[in-house]
Design a protein around this motif. Structure first.
Motif, PDB file in Angstrom:
ATOM      1  N   ASP A   1      90.526 -47.994  87.548  1.00 31.12           N
ATOM      2  CA  ASP A   1      89.694 -47.933  86.356  1.00 31.12           C
ATOM      3  C   ASP A   1      88.857 -49.189  86.175  1.00 31.12           C
TER       4      ASP A   1
ATOM      5  N   ARG B   1      84.794 -39.429  89.489  1.00 33.13           N
ATOM      6  CA  ARG B   1      86.039 -38.714  89.743  1.00 33.13           C
ATOM      7  C   ARG B   1      85.940 -37.342  89.076  1.00 33.13           C
ATOM      8  N   HIS B   2      86.354 -36.298  89.793  1.00 32.58           N
ATOM      9  CA  HIS B   2      86.285 -34.977  89.184  1.00 32.58           C
ATOM     10  C   HIS B   2      87.130 -33.963  89.950  1.00 32.58           C
TER      11      HIS B   2
ATOM     12  N   HIS C   1      86.717 -30.995  85.350  1.00 35.48           N
ATOM     13  CA  HIS C   1      87.164 -32.137  84.554  1.00 35.48           C
ATOM     14  C   HIS C   1      86.597 -33.366  85.243  1.00 35.48           C
TER      15      HIS C   1
ATOM     16  N   ASN D   1      85.087 -37.702  85.197  1.00 31.95           N
ATOM     17  CA  ASN D   1      85.078 -39.074  84.705  1.00 31.95           C
ATOM     18  C   ASN D   1      83.964 -39.786  85.476  1.00 31.95           C
TER      19      ASN D   1
ATOM     20  N   ARG E   1      79.929 -44.494  80.499  1.00 31.94           N
ATOM     21  CA  ARG E   1      80.920 -43.610  81.131  1.00 31.94           C
ATOM     22  C   ARG E   1      81.158 -42.384  80.256  1.00 31.94           C
ATOM     23  N   ARG E   2      81.298 -41.248  80.897  1.00 30.52           N
ATOM     24  CA  ARG E   2      81.593 -40.018  80.186  1.00 30.52           C
ATOM     25  C   ARG E   2      82.785 -39.330  80.849  1.00 30.52           C
ATOM     26  N   GLN E   3      83.736 -38.933  80.024  1.00 29.95           N
ATOM     27  CA  GLN E   3      84.953 -38.292  80.527  1.00 29.95           C
ATOM     28  C   GLN E   3      85.231 -37.052  79.695  1.00 29.95           C
TER      29      GLN E   3
ATOM     30  N   TYR F   1      82.870 -34.117  75.928  1.00 26.18           N
ATOM     31  CA  TYR F   1      83.319 -35.323  76.587  1.00 26.18           C
ATOM     32  C   TYR F   1      83.350 -36.506  75.617  1.00 26.18           C
TER      33      TYR F   1
ATOM     34  N   LYS G   1      85.375 -47.039  73.338  1.00 19.46           N
ATOM     35  CA  LYS G   1      84.878 -45.689  73.091  1.00 19.46           C
ATOM     36  C   LYS G   1      83.756 -45.702  72.060  1.00 19.46           C
TER      37      LYS G   1
END
Length: 203
Positions: A68, A75-76, A104, A106, A124-126, A161, A172
């Motif tokens: 991280d 990542r998905h 899903h 990140n 960043r979007r998750q 997300y 965040k």
């Protein structure tokens, strides 16, 4: 959201495979070379459902970078069941299809082609996305059991997300949801596995 979507997708695939089992004459294993270029291992498992129809499930998973602390990441996990109609016969020439896409993800610090999704370059979007798509493709024979497929299409979907200030920090900024339109493209190398003898086609 993630668990419910995955359950619905897997149930859909199971029902399609059960419905096609009695008519299945062949099975195929495929790999999307475009997906490989993005360093994402992937596999498509398909089953014929008569002379003109086939069903399949594509799965892809990219766990890198695992840390991280890395600012740039994509990542998905992807699952995509699909239904195809072949104008000649399964694995021969032209086909049209429809699919469901679940992912899903990140993502941070990625520059997507054609200027798409510019917002993930600086944050960043998750979260999760679900989409419904349609596509057209063509299949070329490479040998007795091998084919090369190319397809192109589009999908419309919904994504939800969390937003973060940067790729490696946990600050965040809030959450967001949106409807989106995305292109689909694949260049698949396919291995066809006969399950039972097919009747010879009349010339």
């Amino acid at each position: 959201m993630k668990r419910n979507v995955m359950k619905h997708i897997l149930l859909t695939v199971l029902l399609l495979l059960l419905a096609s089992k009695a008519e299945a004459q062949s099975m195929s294993l495929g790999n999307n070379l475009i997906y490989d270029a993005w360093l994402t291992p992937n596999l498509t498992v398909g089953v014929s459902a008569g002379q003109h129809w086939s069903v399949a499930l594509t799965a892809g998973y990219r766990p890198w970078p695992t840390s991280d602390e890395t600012s740039r990441k994509w990542r998905h996990l992807l699952l995509s069941p699909e239904l195809r109609y072949w104008t000649d016969s399964v694995s021969v020439r032209h086909f049209f299809g429809a699919n469901i896409i679940y992912s899903h993800f990140n993502v941070a610090g990625i520059r997507f082609p054609l200027g798409m999704y510019k917002s993930v370059r600086d944050e960043r979007r998750q979260g999760d996305l679900v989409a419904i798509g349609a596509f057209y493709g063509y299949s070329w024979p490479l040998g007795r059991h091998w084919n090369l497929e190319a397809l192109i299409g589009a999908a419309v979907g919904y994504a939800k997300y969390d937003r973060f200030a940067c790729g490696q920090c946990g600050s965040k900024m809030g959450d967001e949801s949106k409807v989106f339109l995305m292109p689909q493209a694949a260049l698949n190398i396919v291995y066809n596995i006969p399950l039972k003898k097919q009747e010879q086609r009349k010339k």
